[in-house]
Design a protein around this motif. Structure first.
Motif, PDB file in Angstrom:
ATOM      1  N   ASN A   1       0.859  -1.186   0.000  1.00 34.25           N
ATOM      2  CA  ASN A   1       0.000   0.000   0.000  1.00 34.25           C
ATOM      3  C   ASN A   1       0.892   1.232   0.000  1.00 34.25           C
ATOM      4  O   ASN A   1       1.634   1.460   0.958  1.00 34.25           O
ATOM      5  CB  ASN A   1      -0.900   0.041   1.247  1.00 34.25           C
ATOM      6  N   TYR A   2       0.846   1.987  -1.082  1.00 34.96           N
ATOM      7  CA  TYR A   2       1.585   3.240  -1.163  1.00 34.96           C
ATOM      8  C   TYR A   2       0.610   4.375  -0.882  1.00 34.96           C
ATOM      9  O   TYR A   2      -0.523   4.356  -1.354  1.00 34.96           O
ATOM     10  CB  TYR A   2       2.191   3.437  -2.552  1.00 34.96           C
ATOM     11  N   TYR A   3       1.077   5.368  -0.128  1.00 37.42           N
ATOM     12  CA  TYR A   3       0.227   6.495   0.211  1.00 37.42           C
ATOM     13  C   TYR A   3       0.897   7.799  -0.180  1.00 37.42           C
ATOM     14  O   TYR A   3       2.118   7.941  -0.096  1.00 37.42           O
ATOM     15  CB  TYR A   3      -0.085   6.504   1.713  1.00 37.42           C
ATOM     16  N   LYS A   4       0.085   8.741  -0.588  1.00 42.85           N
ATOM     17  CA  LYS A   4       0.551  10.093  -0.896  1.00 42.85           C
ATOM     18  C   LYS A   4       0.759  10.831   0.424  1.00 42.85           C
ATOM     19  O   LYS A   4       0.261  10.390   1.470  1.00 42.85           O
ATOM     20  CB  LYS A   4      -0.498  10.821  -1.742  1.00 42.85           C
ATOM     21  N   PRO A   5       1.476  11.959   0.383  1.00 43.55           N
ATOM     22  CA  PRO A   5       1.682  12.716   1.633  1.00 43.55           C
ATOM     23  C   PRO A   5       0.384  13.115   2.331  1.00 43.55           C
ATOM     24  O   PRO A   5       0.347  13.216   3.560  1.00 43.55           O
ATOM     25  CB  PRO A   5       2.442  13.965   1.167  1.00 43.55           C
ATOM     26  N   ASN A   6      -0.703  13.275   1.569  1.00 45.75           N
ATOM     27  CA  ASN A   6      -1.980  13.663   2.193  1.00 45.75           C
ATOM     28  C   ASN A   6      -2.746  12.467   2.772  1.00 45.75           C
ATOM     29  O   ASN A   6      -3.834  12.617   3.303  1.00 45.75           O
ATOM     30  CB  ASN A   6      -2.865  14.410   1.196  1.00 45.75           C
ATOM     31  N   GLY A   7      -2.196  11.262   2.648  1.00 42.00           N
ATOM     32  CA  GLY A   7      -2.826  10.074   3.219  1.00 42.00           C
ATOM     33  C   GLY A   7      -3.657   9.263   2.242  1.00 42.00           C
ATOM     34  O   GLY A   7      -4.062   8.154   2.549  1.00 42.00           O
TER      35      GLY A   7
END
Length: 192
Positions: free
Chosen positions: A106-112
């Motif tokens: 699971n990859y997440y962006k800085p905003n979640g």
């Protein structure tokens, strides 16, 4: 089958899988070696899958079955990695490697938010797949199709925006490669 298509196969009719001997080409030999390994594991994999299906996810039975399933799948992965290492240029290696799903992360962006485009990169199919896409055998063409279906149907959120983003990203990646584009654009799982 690879470049050299002259070889001999010997086997007993009543036990082809267990007695097959191949001389003169590594491709069918690797195929049968892998088939024997997987066939030996299948009964236990089916058994642990049944335990997992019929047990609550937080039960000791489920956890024990899941641990055994992980062990068996790790053994299968190690078996394939040994083949890939010993026969890096074999068509069997290209074929089998291309069908392997990467470990899901699971990859997440800085905003979640989940970074679905980064996950697409994990599922990118290597250039060796062009060879497989050219083959006419239905079972061979299923390899990239199953990989994409799993990504689209199981790992992508099933809402219009996510599906459009993923389908567009995949099509954009394959536009320069006509065989990929033709194959990908005809898949039902990319129809949004």
């Amino acid at each position: 089958m690879g470049e050299d298509q002259e070889f001999q196969i010997r086997a007993k009719v009543n036990d082809i899988m267990g007695t097959v001997e191949i001389e003169g080409a590594p491709e069918p030999e690797l195929f049968y070696k892998n088939m024997r390994f997987q066939s030996a594991q299948e009964p236990e994999l089916r058994q642990v899958s049944a335990v997992m299906r019929n047990s609550p996810a937080d039960s000791p039975q489920f956890e024990q079955a899941k641990a055994r399933q992980t062990e068996l799948l790790d053994e299968r992965k190690a078996h394939l990695e040994e083949i890939f290492r010993k026969y890096p240029d074999a068509f069997f290696t290209t074929f089998k490697r291309s069908g392997q799903n990467p470990d899901f992360v699971n990859y997440y962006k800085p905003n979640g938010d989940m970074d679905t485009l980064r996950q697409v990169v994990d599922y990118e199919i290597d250039s060796g797949m062009v060879l497989i896409l050219r083959m006419s055998a239905c079972c061979t063409r299923r390899c990239p199709e199953n990989k994409l279906k799993r990504y689209i149907k199981d790992l992508t959120p099933q809402n219009r925006d996510s599906l459009l983003n993923v389908a567009d990203a995949l099509i954009q990646k394959v536009l320069p490669y006509k065989p990929y584009f033709q194959f990908f654009s005809q898949l039902d799982c990319l129809a949004v």
